[in-house]
Design a protein around this motif. Structure first.
Motif, PDB file in Angstrom:
ATOM      1  N   ILE A  31       0.833  -1.213   0.000  1.00 21.20           N
ATOM      2  CA  ILE A  31       0.000   0.000   0.000  1.00 21.20           C
ATOM      3  C   ILE A  31       0.871   1.268   0.000  1.00 21.20           C
ATOM      4  O   ILE A  31       0.416   2.336  -0.422  1.00 21.20           O
ATOM      5  CB  ILE A  31      -0.957  -0.020   1.233  1.00 21.20           C
ATOM      6  N   ASN A  32       2.115   1.151   0.442  1.00 22.95           N
ATOM      7  CA  ASN A  32       3.030   2.296   0.548  1.00 22.95           C
ATOM      8  C   ASN A  32       4.370   1.920  -0.094  1.00 22.95           C
ATOM      9  O   ASN A  32       5.374   1.709   0.589  1.00 22.95           O
ATOM     10  CB  ASN A  32       3.207   2.659   2.038  1.00 22.95           C
ATOM     11  N   PRO A  33       4.356   1.838  -1.448  1.00 24.90           N
ATOM     12  CA  PRO A  33       5.517   1.255  -2.137  1.00 24.90           C
ATOM     13  C   PRO A  33       6.805   2.056  -1.934  1.00 24.90           C
ATOM     14  O   PRO A  33       6.801   3.286  -2.012  1.00 24.90           O
ATOM     15  CB  PRO A  33       5.094   1.248  -3.610  1.00 24.90           C
ATOM     16  N   GLN A  34       7.895   1.336  -1.698  1.00 24.04           N
ATOM     17  CA  GLN A  34       9.220   1.946  -1.488  1.00 24.04           C
ATOM     18  C   GLN A  34      10.075   1.865  -2.751  1.00 24.04           C
ATOM     19  O   GLN A  34      11.239   2.277  -2.746  1.00 24.04           O
ATOM     20  CB  GLN A  34       9.928   1.246  -0.327  1.00 24.04           C
ATOM     21  N   ALA A  35       9.508   1.357  -3.818  1.00 24.62           N
ATOM     22  CA  ALA A  35      10.191   1.241  -5.111  1.00 24.62           C
ATOM     23  C   ALA A  35       9.084   1.105  -6.169  1.00 24.62           C
ATOM     24  O   ALA A  35       7.929   0.823  -5.815  1.00 24.62           O
ATOM     25  CB  ALA A  35      11.101   0.016  -5.108  1.00 24.62           C
ATOM     26  N   PRO A  36       9.427   1.317  -7.468  1.00 18.39           N
ATOM     27  CA  PRO A  36       8.386   1.197  -8.511  1.00 18.39           C
ATOM     28  C   PRO A  36       7.638  -0.142  -8.443  1.00 18.39           C
ATOM     29  O   PRO A  36       6.438  -0.200  -8.704  1.00 18.39           O
ATOM     30  CB  PRO A  36       9.184   1.352  -9.807  1.00 18.39           C
ATOM     31  N   ILE A  37       8.355  -1.208  -8.121  1.00 18.87           N
ATOM     32  CA  ILE A  37       7.711  -2.509  -7.856  1.00 18.87           C
ATOM     33  C   ILE A  37       7.925  -2.828  -6.384  1.00 18.87           C
ATOM     34  O   ILE A  37       9.069  -2.839  -5.907  1.00 18.87           O
ATOM     35  CB  ILE A  37       8.316  -3.642  -8.728  1.00 18.87           C
ATOM     36  N   HIS A  38       6.844  -3.063  -5.657  1.00 15.20           N
ATOM     37  CA  HIS A  38       6.938  -3.437  -4.239  1.00 15.20           C
ATOM     38  C   HIS A  38       5.742  -4.332  -3.931  1.00 15.20           C
ATOM     39  O   HIS A  38       4.617  -3.862  -3.730  1.00 15.20           O
ATOM     40  CB  HIS A  38       6.928  -2.187  -3.352  1.00 15.20           C
TER      41      HIS A  38
END
Ligand code: 5GP
Ligand code: ZN
Length: 114
Positions: A31-38
């Protein structure tokens, strides 16, 4: 575990689009991505953390890793590379106490982690 957020995602009580599902695990985007794909890969059964894995769970870690690898291919980050993280306990920065594997990619990831 009705009070566990990820158990509620598995039970569909909290509707969340699934990226992948099989008999043992499900995967969904963070829900709170740290990278483009998470993407998170979690067991369907409640296991609080990596510290709570027992001999009887022997099949599970392999499946989580295998599905992480599948997700990386599905999300087209397998060739560029990615990182798999299992935060565990207080020093590990775990915030949701239902075992999960983070699959992060789509950008260069610094090392060492903070
Ligand atoms: P931890 O900090 O425990 O390693 O990771 C928990 C992860 O779960 C965090 O990256 C956080 O953004 C994610 N998360 C927390 N609540 C939800 C939610 O309701 N839905 C989804 N998709 N991800 C969540
Ligand atoms: Zn749970």
């Amino acid at each position: 575990m009705s009070d566990c957020l990820f158990c509620n995602i598995v039970a569909r009580t909290i509707p969340t689009p699934l990226v992948y599902e099989d008999d043992l695990v499900v995967a969904f985007d963070d829900i709170n991505p740290q990278a483009p794909i998470h993407t998170l890969v979690i067991p369907k059964a409640h296991v609080a953390s990596m510290a709570e894995l027992h001999n009887s769970d022997a099949e599970l870690p392999g499946r989580l890793m295998l599905v992480g690898s599948k997700i990386a291919k599905l999300k087209e980050i397998a060739d560029s590379g990615y990182r798999v993280v299992v935060n565990t306990g207080s020093h590990g920065g775990q915030s949701v106490f239902h075992l999960h594997l983070h699959v992060l990619g789509g950008r260069h990831l610094a090392w060492p982690p903070g």
